[in-house]
Design a protein around this motif. Structure first.
Motif, PDB file in Angstrom:
ATOM      1  N   LEU A  24      57.379  13.647 -14.594  1.00 46.17           N
ATOM      2  CA  LEU A  24      57.490  14.517 -13.427  1.00 46.17           C
ATOM      3  C   LEU A  24      56.273  15.438 -13.293  1.00 46.17           C
ATOM      4  O   LEU A  24      55.803  15.691 -12.180  1.00 46.17           O
ATOM      5  N   VAL A  25      55.773  15.929 -14.410  1.00 40.53           N
ATOM      6  CA  VAL A  25      54.583  16.787 -14.357  1.00 40.53           C
ATOM      7  C   VAL A  25      53.361  15.971 -13.936  1.00 40.53           C
ATOM      8  O   VAL A  25      52.548  16.423 -13.117  1.00 40.53           O
ATOM      9  N   TYR A  26      53.248  14.760 -14.461  1.00 40.36           N
ATOM     10  CA  TYR A  26      52.123  13.898 -14.065  1.00 40.36           C
ATOM     11  C   TYR A  26      52.176  13.611 -12.566  1.00 40.36           C
ATOM     12  O   TYR A  26      51.147  13.656 -11.875  1.00 40.36           O
ATOM     13  N   ASP A  27      53.361  13.309 -12.058  1.00 40.20           N
ATOM     14  CA  ASP A  27      53.495  13.022 -10.628  1.00 40.20           C
ATOM     15  C   ASP A  27      53.174  14.255  -9.786  1.00 40.20           C
ATOM     16  O   ASP A  27      52.560  14.141  -8.712  1.00 40.20           O
ATOM     17  N   ALA A  28      53.564  15.435 -10.258  1.00 41.44           N
ATOM     18  CA  ALA A  28      53.242  16.662  -9.530  1.00 41.44           C
ATOM     19  C   ALA A  28      51.746  16.917  -9.505  1.00 41.44           C
ATOM     20  O   ALA A  28      51.221  17.516  -8.557  1.00 41.44           O
ATOM     21  N   ALA A  29      51.052  16.439 -10.530  1.00 38.72           N
ATOM     22  CA  ALA A  29      49.605  16.621 -10.586  1.00 38.72           C
ATOM     23  C   ALA A  29      48.859  15.570  -9.789  1.00 38.72           C
ATOM     24  O   ALA A  29      47.942  15.893  -9.019  1.00 38.72           O
ATOM     25  N   PHE A  30      49.245  14.298  -9.936  1.00 39.52           N
ATOM     26  CA  PHE A  30      48.426  13.204  -9.421  1.00 39.52           C
ATOM     27  C   PHE A  30      49.124  12.309  -8.411  1.00 39.52           C
ATOM     28  O   PHE A  30      48.514  11.366  -7.902  1.00 39.52           O
ATOM     29  N   GLY A  31      50.380  12.591  -8.091  1.00 39.68           N
ATOM     30  CA  GLY A  31      51.078  11.805  -7.084  1.00 39.68           C
ATOM     31  C   GLY A  31      50.641  12.201  -5.681  1.00 39.68           C
ATOM     32  O   GLY A  31      49.699  12.978  -5.478  1.00 39.68           O
ATOM     33  N   ALA A  32      51.325  11.647  -4.690  1.00 42.78           N
ATOM     34  CA  ALA A  32      51.025  11.977  -3.302  1.00 42.78           C
ATOM     35  C   ALA A  32      51.149  13.486  -3.089  1.00 42.78           C
ATOM     36  O   ALA A  32      52.147  14.091  -3.481  1.00 42.78           O
ATOM     37  N   GLN A  33      50.132  14.075  -2.524  1.00 43.11           N
ATOM     38  CA  GLN A  33      50.074  15.523  -2.280  1.00 43.11           C
ATOM     39  C   GLN A  33      50.172  16.328  -3.572  1.00 43.11           C
ATOM     40  O   GLN A  33      50.662  17.455  -3.579  1.00 43.11           O
ATOM     41  N   GLY A  34      49.709  15.742  -4.672  1.00 42.86           N
ATOM     42  CA  GLY A  34      49.717  16.448  -5.938  1.00 42.86           C
ATOM     43  C   GLY A  34      48.619  17.498  -6.004  1.00 42.86           C
ATOM     44  O   GLY A  34      47.735  17.576  -5.148  1.00 42.86           O
ATOM     45  N   VAL A  35      48.676  18.301  -7.054  1.00 42.19           N
ATOM     46  CA  VAL A  35      47.737  19.407  -7.224  1.00 42.19           C
ATOM     47  C   VAL A  35      46.298  18.908  -7.310  1.00 42.19           C
ATOM     48  O   VAL A  35      45.368  19.576  -6.849  1.00 42.19           O
ATOM     49  N   TRP A  36      46.102  17.723  -7.889  1.00 43.09           N
ATOM     50  CA  TRP A  36      44.743  17.231  -8.090  1.00 43.09           C
ATOM     51  C   TRP A  36      43.956  17.115  -6.792  1.00 43.09           C
ATOM     52  O   TRP A  36      42.732  17.294  -6.785  1.00 43.09           O
ATOM     53  N   ALA A  37      44.625  16.807  -5.704  1.00 44.41           N
ATOM     54  CA  ALA A  37      43.933  16.631  -4.424  1.00 44.41           C
ATOM     55  C   ALA A  37      43.107  17.860  -4.060  1.00 44.41           C
ATOM     56  O   ALA A  37      42.050  17.740  -3.424  1.00 44.41           O
TER      57      ALA A  37
END
Length: 241
Positions: A24-37
């Motif tokens: 879940l943390v990985y998805d929040a970072a790198f998923g669609a509209q994640g923090v990485w963007a």
């Protein structure tokens, strides 16, 4: 504490396995509209400024996200979880073979039981120490391991720099490898030492933290830490649904 305040919001938690929390943390970072963007452009500028390969800062951030809670795989942390959950009469107990990142902490009764328990073992600096063989091998002869270490060690508190002695559970390596493989790191260091499964001393680790005068590793640390902290909060929130 599993329960904390962020602004005016009181955070509560549900029992959650280690693998699910990391996903879940990985998805929040790198998923669609994640923090990485929001950070990708800055990451590219850091790579050009310090002569790193394209994609190195993202890879370093991915490793920080995937490894940030390895310290929760300690025998002390997992025993605390099992002892605590066993006291809850309104929730399911822990399951054999599972490792957990969060406990149930939602009701006043939960809070009362939590307060009656011994101090929960610390895990942030322990996570940075335990996972250092892997991320250091990935970025051999680079300042990025210092950035990763610093971001993991301080993903809860901005001045953390000391650890307790710890020993990881017997199958910690399996849990870590599962989360790495799920997110594209299956072949990296497959046969080598992945984690440090015990650290006998409670030590100050301030010398391992990136400092402003270091330049490259400090700027990378700031970026990685921002992504990790925000993704950890977001991912934890998703775990309550």
């Amino acid at each position: 504490q599993e329960q904390r305040r962020e602004g005016n919001n009181l955070y509560t938690y549900r029992l959650e396995t280690y693998e699910r929390h990391i996903h879940l943390v990985y998805d929040a970072a790198f998923g669609a509209q994640g923090v990485w963007a929001e950070m990708a452009d800055l990451a590219g500028r850091l790579e050009r400024r310090f002569g790193w390969a394209q994609g190195d800062v993202r890879k370093a951030t991915e490793l920080a996200v995937l490894l940030h809670d390895v310290g929760k795989l300690s025998k002390g942390w997992q025993k605390w979880v099992r002892d605590y959950q066993a006291k809850l009469t309104d929730r399911e107990p822990t399951q054999p073979g599972e490792a957990y990142a969060h406990t149930d902490s939602e009701t006043e009764e939960h809070k009362r039981i939590e307060k009656s328990m011994p101090r929960r073992p610390t895990h942030a600096v322990e996570s940075a120490l335990a996972s250092s063989p892997f991320y250091s091998a990935v970025f051999d002869d680079s300042p990025l391991p210092t950035a990763i270490y610093s971001a993991i060690a301080r993903h809860h508190a901005p001045f953390s720099d000391s650890n307790d002695a710890y020993a990881l559970i017997t199958d910690a390596d399996r849990h870590v490898r599962a989360t790495l493989a799920q997110h594209g790191f299956a072949q990296m260091n497959a046969d080598g030492q992945l984690i440090t499964d015990a650290y006998a001393n409670a030590d100050a680790q301030a010398n391992n933290i990136a400092k402003p005068e270091h330049g490259a590793d400090y700027w990378a640390y700031l970026l990685i830490a921002r992504v990790l902290r925000r993704a950890d909060q977001e991912g934890t929130g998703r775990g309550k649904i």
